[in-house]
Design a protein around this motif. Structure first.
Motif, PDB file in Angstrom:
ATOM      1  N   LEU A  20      30.228 -21.444  40.616  1.00  0.00           N
ATOM      2  CA  LEU A  20      31.428 -20.755  40.114  1.00  0.00           C
ATOM      3  C   LEU A  20      31.643 -19.400  40.762  1.00  0.00           C
ATOM      4  CD1 LEU A  20      31.125 -21.613  36.324  1.00  0.00           C
ATOM      5  CD2 LEU A  20      32.473 -22.772  38.064  1.00  0.00           C
ATOM      6  N   CYS A  21      30.532 -18.786  41.160  1.00  0.00           N
ATOM      7  CA  CYS A  21      30.652 -17.460  41.785  1.00  0.00           C
ATOM      8  C   CYS A  21      29.459 -17.219  42.684  1.00  0.00           C
ATOM      9  CB  CYS A  21      30.757 -16.365  40.710  1.00  0.00           C
ATOM     10  SG  CYS A  21      29.331 -16.299  39.618  1.00  0.00           S
ATOM     11  N   TYR A  22      29.511 -16.144  43.424  1.00  0.00           N
ATOM     12  CA  TYR A  22      28.459 -15.836  44.386  1.00  0.00           C
ATOM     13  C   TYR A  22      27.172 -15.428  43.672  1.00  0.00           C
ATOM     14  CZ  TYR A  22      25.676 -13.451  47.901  1.00  0.00           C
ATOM     15  OH  TYR A  22      24.656 -13.070  48.711  1.00  0.00           O
ATOM     16  N   ASP A  23      26.029 -15.843  44.299  1.00  0.00           N
ATOM     17  CA  ASP A  23      24.726 -15.368  43.851  1.00  0.00           C
ATOM     18  C   ASP A  23      23.775 -15.443  45.037  1.00  0.00           C
ATOM     19  OD1 ASP A  23      23.167 -14.772  41.141  1.00  0.00           O
ATOM     20  OD2 ASP A  23      21.846 -15.954  42.437  1.00  0.00           O
ATOM     21  N   ASP A  24      22.868 -14.450  45.163  1.00  0.00           N
ATOM     22  CA  ASP A  24      21.946 -14.419  46.299  1.00  0.00           C
ATOM     23  C   ASP A  24      21.073 -15.666  46.383  1.00  0.00           C
ATOM     24  OD1 ASP A  24      22.935 -11.991  47.051  1.00  0.00           O
ATOM     25  OD2 ASP A  24      21.254 -10.790  46.299  1.00  0.00           O
ATOM     26  N   SER A  25      20.745 -16.245  45.231  1.00  0.00           N
ATOM     27  CA  SER A  25      19.855 -17.413  45.226  1.00  0.00           C
ATOM     28  C   SER A  25      20.486 -18.598  45.970  1.00  0.00           C
ATOM     29  CB  SER A  25      19.534 -17.829  43.782  1.00  0.00           C
ATOM     30  OG  SER A  25      20.709 -18.201  43.083  1.00  0.00           O
ATOM     31  N   ILE A  26      21.809 -18.665  45.958  1.00  0.00           N
ATOM     32  CA  ILE A  26      22.498 -19.747  46.674  1.00  0.00           C
ATOM     33  C   ILE A  26      22.235 -19.626  48.165  1.00  0.00           C
ATOM     34  CG2 ILE A  26      24.758 -20.750  47.197  1.00  0.00           C
ATOM     35  CD1 ILE A  26      25.716 -19.613  44.479  1.00  0.00           C
ATOM     36  N   ILE A  27      22.306 -18.425  48.673  1.00  0.00           N
ATOM     37  CA  ILE A  27      22.107 -18.200  50.118  1.00  0.00           C
ATOM     38  C   ILE A  27      20.662 -18.479  50.502  1.00  0.00           C
ATOM     39  CG2 ILE A  27      22.480 -16.562  51.992  1.00  0.00           C
ATOM     40  CD1 ILE A  27      24.972 -17.363  50.243  1.00  0.00           C
ATOM     41  N   SER A  28      19.724 -18.066  49.659  1.00  0.00           N
ATOM     42  CA  SER A  28      18.308 -18.324  49.945  1.00  0.00           C
ATOM     43  C   SER A  28      18.042 -19.826  50.025  1.00  0.00           C
ATOM     44  CB  SER A  28      17.427 -17.700  48.853  1.00  0.00           C
ATOM     45  OG  SER A  28      17.589 -16.295  48.831  1.00  0.00           O
ATOM     46  N   GLU A  29      18.669 -20.590  49.134  1.00  0.00           N
ATOM     47  CA  GLU A  29      18.490 -22.043  49.164  1.00  0.00           C
ATOM     48  C   GLU A  29      19.078 -22.635  50.437  1.00  0.00           C
ATOM     49  OE1 GLU A  29      19.402 -26.037  46.475  1.00  0.00           O
ATOM     50  OE2 GLU A  29      20.060 -24.065  45.780  1.00  0.00           O
TER      51      GLU A  29
END
Length: 1557
Positions: free
Chosen positions: A1117-1126
């Protein structure tokens, strides 16, 4: 059974009655006791009378009675006073040795003594005992030395003798003479009664009773002619009943009648180790023990009354004798002689088992004998596998040709092996026994062979059976261990499978000998057959006439050798001379008692011991008399289903169902045996049998009716519990009709007649019911009660007569039932077998039924998923309400007078007012709300998959899916809760803070400025814009939009993965171009360039990076740093999978992944901030603030009208969006349980129907465009289906407005305070908008308004004035507000994409749209749900012919007619990238790691039809050549396809109201 009426030399009513009573385990009596019927109107008495008639009629005939001869329930008594003992002697004298052996066995099985000899024939039966085996004896009775042998002699007159009571009470043996005494019919044909019986003594031990088996000779009368030679050889314990009459007393009578002969040894008791002499008296018991130590003999003399203490004394002395018995020094029974007077009685002539056994002793290893010597059936088993593959791949012409070639090889190999098999010694022995001319010797010899084979196999295979038991336990333990590694589980399963295969291959019984002989005969060229080989079919027919069973369906290959069966039945036809048959089949789970039931019902001898269970389908002939309708019953005994030997092996379920189908379709009547109440397996099999039948030519010939009439037997039931019996019958009836209804729906044959339409479930009259409920075959499980239960036999005979009446009186379609000839039956076998082997049946079995079961399990599983989603939703709502309540309480606290300054404004209002509450506290409450329910749902899942045997196949799949779902739901609802928390405690709170500040500045502006009252409308707008911009800029400064690119750059710079790779990535680059996939014919190229292979590896990796990044971003739904790490970790994992080591390539892959995620996250974050950021939400309230500005400019006073107008503006601004969200949620609720969301196959049917409609409109190009672009096509069909479920917008809009009016009125009426009326009304209104009817939070959030320090004048007027103002103003908005849409259809069309978005964002695993990934080689859509984790559940598809989507062969440019699944099976190859590297379809999951191998073999009739019908049009559209190898099966009837699809959808949707029953 050898002992049948055809062997009798003469018959009369008494011997016939006795024979039938023996065969069917009925009471032994010369007359059937009549029921005392006092009330003929009583139902129970009427039933008893009917039962009496049945048994009377049966006792007068050799088999099934003729009811026309029974009148008034009276029995004609022709036996007079003839004794049962004399009748038995007469019966024995009518049979040869094989028949007598069966009579003896049946009597001894009851623990009933048999005559020791027959006076008329001067024969004794000691030699015959070598052919009789009983439970508790390890050897035959004739060769056993372990039993204690007892002789009981009576010196008294027969009528006074009590030795029969001694036999009954001490040795648990029933004497026929005892029964004659009770009826007054004592034998007068002989002065001497001598009988021998098998019994037991229950010796009391320290903790439990020990069973001591004994063999007892019983003599009453003038026994002096029996010289001591037999008694000396036989007796371990001599018991004498002395006479009270002095002249009959033992010493005097014995010595006086002794013929003096100096050559003979004088008679004396010292010849016996244990002697007991009992003299009956009326006085108290007294005894004397004399022991001769020199010889160890013990003599006991007892006087006393029977039974008294005498029984205990005798039992003790018998135990003593047994403990000191020396078995080795004794003769076996068959070695003893019997001399009466001057005559020596000869042993009954019968074959000696030693000859057969000695011939068999040359075979040392039976297991290897079968595996290494019986080459023909081993080869035929391989051919059977090829035959099965041929049916399975019937649509693949290349595969069929390949399999046909293998079948030819098998046939040639058998012909080559014939000479070796022809000389096999074991087969030669078997043939020599079959060729014995004398029927008695032939039958007995084969019985010896059969017994020896079974015993040898059981001994030799014992260790292997134990190994299977250990491996099975180990496998089940691993299966129940959720944490076990999959490879260890597979290893355990494979070890178990191998052990079971070895057991099956090693087992050797008589059917294996017949199997080898059948192949020997059929595979040998006629001109090469010797005279013996030519006779094999006739020997097999004679084998059936002898009463043995013969295999119809090979139990190992699960095939019928039709040429062999036809030849045998042809020979049988000659032997039967035109006689007619009644075919009766029996089936049930293994060890359910099928063979025991047939043995009792028809007096035959089928194998029933453990390790000798029926294999395949066996047929056996039973001759009957006095049946005008037929002359023989042909029994079909079916191997027990779900046998442990085959359980878990490939094809075991299909094997069971084919056997059941064959058995039922061939028969006139079928008995299904169900042990206890375990009818689950039968309920699974019957629908498959019905489905096979409905889809076969047989169904067409018989008008859709099942020719076999079904009957059911429940055994091992406590028959005393009548209510339980009624429940069993009613439950069965319901299950059968439901099963037929389901099958009818599945096949689409809605007009067929139910085979259970006339099923009789008469619980009040068991003699008229098609269901028979039995107890146990034995009275008790432990001695001495382990004898046949006569009630069991009586119920079965009654049931047998019922079956006869039901079938022979049956009239269907105006045709009366008629018995078949053997020739007719032989032809029918071929028809039935063709039905079973037909492609239609295999498709039905492997696809429809399999899918039905899976769908049923999946449906049950989805319900549990739905429950989990519901409880999360409920808990989520409760926690959300607590958040709102907390804020309201906080606002009340802030608005209280104690928090205000002298200016009336709130003191200490800063940005840290929510610091005391944490998200974690609410997250904990969410978990607490679902904890107990999750535990309950875990149990429901266990119940679903533990109570269904067939479900074990998918158990691990669903359990894994359940764990994944729980984790996904937990994460999903946690994210939802976090969003709500942020919105309520951060965004909405701060938005209201800025709105309040704006309102305050507006008030101050007009209060302090006199010029403002003169402003024009234009000037007011200019001033408002300036003021609002300042506030908005302030909000943007405090809450700036997230710089996604900068955030992502930071994560990449700090990533250890990127640092370790030592690569540098730019901020943003353009996406690379995509490559094209093509398919090649399986041609071998001379060389493959390494560089080209690298390029294709790069291409594959890049493609997988695309899919991986999109999967990770989906649903966010929105940006989060954990998404990029994955993303970083996953991309790097793909690089390693493809073994890319070149640093530039590695950098390119990571750069590509970064570019993709930047684009996706910027788009996601932008959309999110439009609705959720503080500046965005503040901006959405701009017009409300503008209207407030204008109203204040006209009248500075803080009046009630100003407040009411402000509330009205708020409602006006949000009412449309609130209604839209209500409609989205209502539509979702309407579709969330729809089959097309749960089952991708079901959605495919809808899509295919859509294509058919286009074809009928001649829109071929649209059809092809849809197939080419499956994502858009799926979305269009999904939107169309959803649109049909959108509630009526007009009605919903009126209902929505009505609820808003009610909420306004309730909120206004709740304002009963004199202070802070404005805030009270707002709070009450928000509370009303949060109630159940309002599913969205839009209105509740819109009225999260802080009125503190504003609208104080509302408190000055009257309460009613305030209430009326609020109601009036808000209602004005409702009345004036209208929806802007043309009609229901246009509104639904606009709403559908929003519903889909809502589903994806909700991420409810129980209701998700389909994944939009499609196969690279055929454009088939993935069947998994959207957002599925490809690590756990890779993409999968039901693959369509590639040519229908324009794919062609690389070299010929011809359209592809095969599917990826077919190419996978045929090990074909395809090209990728620049067409220089060829990949195997078998490596599909390696080339495309996020996809499963294309193994799903399911027909897609619409796509096949399109390719076959529009081959030229497709080729022209894609500039290709038409396909030149389209299978004939693709040319279908479009109308039939449409009808089937519509039927499938109707059934799957549960819409059966309009279908005929």
């Amino acid at each position: 059974m050898p002992a049948d009426a055809s062997q009798a030399k003469k018959t009369d009513e008494s011997t016939t009655r006795l024979m039938n009573s023996l065969r069917c385990r009925l009471p032994l009596s010369m007359s059937v006791p009549k029921t005392d019927v006092q009330d003929v109107g009583s139902r129970e008495n009427a039933n008893s009378l009917k039962k009496q008639k049945i048994l009377e009629g049966f006792s007068q005939n050799s088999s099934i009675s003729n009811f026309s001869s029974i009148k008034d329930g009276k029995q004609k008594n022709d036996s007079g006073n003839k004794s049962l003992y004399d009748t038995l002697l007469q019966l024995i004298d009518e049979f040869d040795a094989s028949g007598i052996a069966e009579i003896v066995r049946l009597l001894l099985e009851r623990r009933t003594a048999i005559p020791l000899f027959v006076p008329q024939s001067k024969n004794h039966f000691l030699n015959l005992f070598r052919h009789i085996t009983l439970p508790g004896i390890s050897d035959t009775m004739g060769e056993d030395k372990s039993l204690l042998r007892v002789a009981v002699i009576s010196c008294r007159q027969r009528k006074q003798s009590q030795t029969c009571e001694i036999l009954k009470n001490l040795f648990n043996i029933e004497s026929i003479h005892r029964q004659d005494l009770s009826t007054g019919s004592i034998s007068t044909n002989t002065s001497l009664l001598a009988e021998i019986g098998y019994g037991c003594v229950l010796a009391e031990g320290s903790s439990s009773e020990k069973v001591l088996n004994v063999l007892v000779v019983h003599i009453i009368g003038d026994f002096s002619p029996i010289y001591w030679s037999f008694l000396q050889s036989f007796t371990d314990y001599l018991l004498i009943e002395d006479s009270t009459i002095e002249k009959e007393s033992f010493p005097l009578s014995l010595m006086s009648k002794r013929k003096r002969n100096k050559k003979k040894k004088p008679l004396g008791l010292d010849d016996f180790p244990y002697v007991c002499v009992w003299k009956p008296t009326v006085e108290e018991m007294k005894h004397e023990m004399r022991t001769k130590e020199k010889f160890g003999f013990r003599h006991l003399y007892i006087e006393g009354q029977w039974p008294g203490e005498i029984l205990d004394v005798l039992k003790s002395t018998v135990e003593m004798a047994a403990n000191e018995m020396i078995a080795k020094s004794r003769l076996m029974l068959h070695e003893m002689s019997l001399i009466l007077g001057d005559e020596k009685y000869s042993a009954l002539e019968c074959i000696s088992p030693e000859k057969v056994i000695s011939d068999m002793n040359s075979f040392k290893d039976f297991g290897n004998e079968k595996k290494t010597q019986f080459l023909l059936q081993r080869n035929y088993l391989q051919q059977a596998k090829h035959e099965d593959a041929k049916i399975k791949h019937r649509l693949k012409e290349d595969k069929v040709r390949e399999v046909d070639a293998e079948i030819k090889k098998c046939r040639k190999q058998r012909r080559d092996d014939i000479r070796h098999v022809e000389n096999n010694s074991l087969l030669q022995l078997f043939l020599s026994l079959l060729e014995i001319e004398n029927p008695c010797s032939r039958v007995m010899s084969i019985r010896v062979l059969e017994k020896e084979l079974a015993e040898r196999s059981e001994r030799e295979l014992g260790p292997l059976s134990e190994k299977i038991r250990i491996l099975s336990t180990s496998y089940n333990n691993k299966l129940n261990n959720a944490e076990i590694d999959e490879k260890y589980l597979e290893s355990a399963k494979e070890n178990l499978r191998r052990a079971k295969d070895e057991l099956i291959e090693s087992a050797l019984n008589i059917e294996h000998l017949w199997r080898e002989l059948s192949h020997l005969y059929t595979d040998m060229e006629p001109e090469r057959r010797s005279l013996t080989i030519k006779k094999i079919p006739r020997l097999a027919a004679q084998h059936l006439m002898d009463g043995f069973s013969l295999e119809l369906l090979d139990g190992d290959s699960n095939m019928i050798r039709l040429d062999w069966v036809k030849e045998v039945l042809h020979q049988l036809k000659t032997l039967m001379n035109g006689k007619r048959i009644f075919v009766l089949s029996v089936m049930g789970v293994q060890s359910s008692g099928k063979s025991t039931l047939l043995n009792t019902m028809f007096g035959i001898q089928m194998r029933t011991s453990v390790g000798q269970c029926t294999r395949g389908v066996n047929m056996q002939l039973v001759p009957v008399e006095d049946r005008p309708e037929y002359d023989y019953i042909l029994l079909l005994d079916t191997e027990g289903t779900r046998s442990p030997e085959y359980h878990g092996l490939p094809g075991s379920e299909k094997r069971d169902n084919q056997m059941a189908t064959l058995s039922i379709l061939l028969s006139d009547a079928s008995i299904v045996v169900i042990p206890l109440e375990n009818d689950a397996a039968v309920k699974e099999i019957l629908p498959i049998v019905l489905m096979a039948y409905q889809g076969s030519k047989l169904a067409e010939d018989n008008g859709g009716r099942l020719s076999s009439r079904m009957f059911f037997v429940y055994n091992r039931i406590d028959t005393k519990q009548k209510n339980k019996l009624d429940d069993i019958i009613q439950t069965l009836g319901t299950s059968l009709h439901t099963a037929f209804k389901d099958v009818r729906m599945s096949t689409g044959n809605l007009t067929s007649e139910s085979p259970f339409a006339n099923f009789k479930l008469v619980t009040s009259d068991s003699s008229s019911s098609d269901v028979c409920i039995l107890g146990n075959v034995k009275k008790q499980s432990e001695p001495p009660g382990d004898v046949p239960d006569e009630k069991y036999g009586e119920e079965l005979i009654q049931f047998r007569e019922h079956i006869h009446r039901r079938v022979t009186a049956n009239v269907e379609g105006g045709i009366i039932w008629k018995g078949r000839t053997i020739e007719e039956f032989s032809n029918y076998i071929k028809n039935v077998w063709d039905c079973i082997c037909s492609a239609n049946f295999i498709f039905t079995f492997s696809t429809v039924l399999e899918n039905l079961l899976f769908d049923k399990l999946d449906s049950e599983y989805k319900k549990v998923e739905r429950k989990l989603a519901d409880v999360y939703e409920k808990s989520f709502k409760n926690v959300k309400d607590e958040m709102k309540k907390y804020i309201e309480e906080k606002n009340k606290s802030l608005c209280s007078s104690s928090m205000r300054g002298t200016d009336g404004q709130i003191q200490g209002n800063n940005n840290n007012e929510t610091d005391s509450v944490t998200f974690e506290s609410f997250e904990k409450k969410l978990d607490e709300g679902i904890f107990q329910t999750v535990h309950t749902l875990n149990n429901e899942i266990d119940t679903i998959f533990n109570n269904k045997e067939k479900s074990q196949k998918w158990k691990r799949h669903f359990l894994k899916k359940w764990e994944n779902n729980k984790n996904s739901q937990a994460l999903n609802w946690k994210c939802n809760l976090k969003n709500v928390f942020n919105r309520l405690f951060q965004y909405e709170y701060h938005v209201e803070k800025y709105k309040k500040k704006m309102r305050k500045e507006i008030y101050q502006l007009f209060k302090s400025s006199t010029e403002s009252t003169e402003w024009t409308e234009y000037e007011k707008n200019i001033e408002f814009e300036k003021m609002f911009k300042i506030i908005l800029d302030e909000a943007k400064d405090e809450f700036p939009p997230k710089d996604v690119l900068k955030e992502i750059d930071g994560v990449y710079q700090n990533s250890s993965v990127i640092k370790n790779r030592k690569i540098e990535l730019t901020s943003h680059t353009k996406k690379g171009s995509q490559n094209i996939l093509n398919i090649s014919l399986p041609k071998t190229e001379n060389s493959i360039k390494k560089e080209a292979k690298k390029l294709d590896q790069n291409y594959c990796c890049r493609t997988e990076v695309d899919a991986t990044v999109k999967r990770i971003a989906t649903g966010k739904l929105c940006y989060d740093d954990s998404i990029i790490s994955e993303v970083i970790r996953s991309v790097d994992s793909k690089i390693k999978e493809y073994k890319l080591t070149d640093n530039s390539v590695v950098e390119e892959m990571h750069q590509h992944g970064k570019t993709l995620i930047v684009d996706l996250m910027q788009e996601i974050q932008t959309e999110w901030e439009k609705e959720n950021s503080v500046p965005a939400k503040l901006d959405s309230n701009k017009e409300i603030l503008r209207k407030h500005f204008m109203m204040v400019s006209k009248d500075v006073a803080k009046t009630t009208q100003l407040f009411a107008a402000t509330m009205a503006n708020t409602l006006d601004n949000f009412i449309i969006s609130a209604f839209e969200k209500e409609m989205v949620q209502k539509t979702f609720e309407a579709i969330q349980n729809e089959r097309y969301l749960i089952d991708a196959r079901f959605m495919h049917k809808h899509m295919d129907l859509y294509l058919i409609d286009l074809l009928y409109q001649n829109e071929v190009d649209k059809v092809l465009n849809n197939i080419w672009d499956p994502k858009k096509f799926y979305a269009d069909v999904l939107h169309q289906l959803i649109a049909g479920k959108v509630p009526n917008v007009d009605a919903e809009w009126q209902r929505f407005k009505m609820h808003i009016r009610q909420a306004i009125e309730k909120a206004a009426l709740e304002v009963e305070v004199d202070r802070e009326r404005a805030q009270t009304f707002v709070d009450q209104l928000r509370k009303e908008f949060s109630k159940d009817f309002f599913q969205s939070e839009t209105l509740g959030s819109a009225f999260l308004i802080d009125c503190s320090g504003e609208y104080e004048d509302c408190d000055n007027g009257g309460k009613k004035e305030f209430q009326d103002a609020c109601i009036t103003k808000l209602n004005e908005v409702i009345e004036k507000k209208n929806l802007c849409f043309e009609n229901q259809e246009s509104y639904a069309k606009e709403l559908c994409p929003k519903v889909v978005t809502y589903m994806i964002n909700s991420n409810d695993q129980a209701a998700l749209p389909r994944c939009d990934a499609c196969c690279r080689a055929c454009k088939s859509l993935c069947i998994e749900p959207a957002n599925h984790d490809i690590k756990l559940r890779p993409h999968d598809a039901i693959h369509q012919p590639g040519g229908v989507a324009g794919y062609s062969y690389h070299y010929t440019e011809a359209l592809v007619s095969s599917t990826c699944s077919q190419d996978f099976e045929q090990d074909r190859k395809f090209l990728m990238g620049d067409h220089t590297v060829r990949y195997k379809y078998r490596d599909y999951d390696k080339v495309f790691p996020e996809w499963k191998n294309p193994k799903l073999q399911e027909e897609l009739p619409v796509r096949e039809y399109i390719l076959a019908t529009y081959n030229d049009e497709i080729a022209e559209k894609y500039n290709k050549k038409p396909a030149d190898d389209i299978p004939a099966s693709y040319f279908r009837d479009l109308k039939s396809i449409k009808k089937q699809l519509e039927n499938d959808i109707q059934i799957g949707s549960g819409d059966t109201n309009n279908q005929s029953e």
